[in-house]
Design a protein around this motif. Sequence first.
Motif, mmCIF file in Angstrom:
data_model
loop_
_atom_site.group_PDB
_atom_site.id
_atom_site.type_symbol
_atom_site.label_atom_id
_atom_site.label_comp_id
_atom_site.label_asym_id
_atom_site.label_seq_id
_atom_site.Cartn_x
_atom_site.Cartn_y
_atom_site.Cartn_z
ATOM 1 N N UNK A 228 0.822 -1.202 0.000
ATOM 2 C CA UNK A 228 0.000 0.000 0.000
ATOM 3 C C UNK A 228 0.862 1.261 0.000
ATOM 4 N N UNK A 229 2.001 1.226 0.695
ATOM 5 C CA UNK A 229 2.886 2.392 0.746
ATOM 6 C C UNK A 229 3.456 2.704 -0.637
ATOM 7 N N UNK A 230 3.839 1.676 -1.362
ATOM 8 C CA UNK A 230 4.354 1.875 -2.721
ATOM 9 C C UNK A 230 3.262 2.469 -3.610
ATOM 10 N N UNK A 231 2.048 1.958 -3.464
ATOM 11 C CA UNK A 231 0.925 2.481 -4.240
ATOM 12 C C UNK A 231 0.618 3.923 -3.836
ATOM 13 N N UNK A 232 0.679 4.206 -2.543
ATOM 14 C CA UNK A 232 0.441 5.563 -2.064
ATOM 15 C C UNK A 232 1.464 6.531 -2.645
ATOM 16 N N UNK A 237 0.082 10.139 -1.981
ATOM 17 C CA UNK A 237 -0.652 10.034 -0.718
ATOM 18 C C UNK A 237 0.319 9.703 0.408
ATOM 19 N N UNK A 238 0.141 10.330 1.573
ATOM 20 C CA UNK A 238 1.000 10.100 2.733
ATOM 21 C C UNK A 238 0.496 8.881 3.501
ATOM 22 N N UNK A 419 13.832 14.789 1.771
ATOM 23 C CA UNK A 419 13.369 13.728 2.676
ATOM 24 C C UNK A 419 12.478 12.768 1.916
ATOM 25 N N UNK A 420 12.671 11.479 2.221
ATOM 26 C CA UNK A 420 11.816 10.448 1.605
ATOM 27 C C UNK A 420 11.614 9.345 2.605
ATOM 28 N N UNK A 421 10.374 9.041 2.950
ATOM 29 C CA UNK A 421 10.047 7.899 3.796
ATOM 30 C C UNK A 421 9.504 6.770 2.937
ATOM 31 N N UNK A 422 9.032 5.725 3.575
ATOM 32 C CA UNK A 422 8.390 4.630 2.866
ATOM 33 C C UNK A 422 6.890 4.929 2.827
ATOM 34 N N UNK A 423 6.421 5.397 1.676
ATOM 35 C CA UNK A 423 5.055 5.858 1.540
ATOM 36 C C UNK A 423 4.862 7.276 2.032
ATOM 37 N N UNK A 424 5.954 7.979 2.261
ATOM 38 C CA UNK A 424 5.893 9.367 2.743
ATOM 39 C C UNK A 424 6.859 10.204 1.923
ATOM 40 N N UNK A 425 6.332 11.181 1.195
ATOM 41 C CA UNK A 425 7.183 12.016 0.365
ATOM 42 C C UNK A 425 7.348 13.410 0.968
#
Length: 425
Positions: A228-232, A237-238, A419-425
């Motif tokens: 779901x995080x990859x799709x987000x 989407x956060x 900054x880059x998270x997993x499913x968080x841009x």
Amino acid sequence: METVTVVGLGKIGLPLASVFANSGHFNVIGADKNEKVVETVNKGISHISNEPGLDQLLYQAWKKGTFRATVDTAKAVSQSDVVVVIVPVLVDDKGKINYEFIDSAVEDIGKGIRKGTLVIFETTLPAGDTRNRFGKRIEELSGLTLGTDFYLGYSPERVYSNRIIQDLSNYPKIVSGDSGKSLQMVISFYKKALNCDIIPVSNLETAEFTKVAESVYRDVNIALVNELAIYADSLGVNMKEVIHAANSQPFSHLHSPGVGVGGHCIPVYPYFFINNGLSRGLVQLSREINDKMAKYAVNEIEKHFTTLNNKNILILGLSFRENVKETTNSSTLLLVEELKQKGAVVYVDDPLYSDEEIAAFQVEPFSMKDREKMDAIILQAFHDQYKNFDFKNFPNCQFVLDGRNVLDKKTIEGLGMKYRGIGVQ
């Protein structure tokens, strides 16, 4: 007092034996093939670090004379009323199960066991192994009959590193036996040994299946949120915000996405199902998804730089998770492999490891003299020491990959870093 032999004095076996030896009901013999382990235990000294309460418990038992260790497993078993086996079962990089160590322990048990002994396996096992692989082998070696001359139980360990002593008293103990009499013996033993809640199940196979199912549940749910995080990401989407909002509904329990799943348990035990008849479906797919997260993370970094060739990348955390000195199936190892394939120069920092220990993994141990070289930083294991990590010390760092979604995005972006998270841009 009854005598208990604990076979295997590793990170779970030693705490378990120490708790038994302080219960007031048992004299404990710890059996281990490692002579150095036996030597230190017989001095009241623990070889296991970062396990709160263990040093004191072991010393107390040693001082009272209720705990001693030996390399002679067969002899220890011959002197015991109860034998508890906590020897690892390994899985190779293709998912094949390796029984080498536990088979060796069972050989010794079969040679030393006496009539009336209760043997309990705590090692996580594929369903059926306690009865069909180990119970039968003990019968063959000893000439004793299961259920008449000796008794068999299975009670899986359910503890978490860095809080094993606490978990032994707080978590209910799942118990089983090869017969009604064996089950009652197992229940009686753990009531005295651990004084915890007991959950009896109908047979050995149910208890074995239960422990594996616990790990599979976590692996599948982590894979779900990673997918779901990859799709987000693709939709802007956060995912962190999604999880917070979705989990306000009591039937939703989305886990946290991350750069990968490591350790002895979650990435290993699903293969006990996969290699024993459950070869297709969510369990197999989840393993594939979680193991590909390192590749996904590295690709996201590469998008920023166009190429990672000769880029200096710092990974924070060699351990598979925070505050544990253990590299088994660490996501850092997968990240290193992916980064090297891209031509990057990989540095690793971990406050729990020496430079020599880090260099053994064919990476550069990080030193502050290298800080101006770093082009990107990946947080993999969020040790306590990283909670105040100062990114200001890296003036040329362009990109921070937050592999555990725990860093403050505004602080990092305020330093001019992406900054880059997993499913968080």
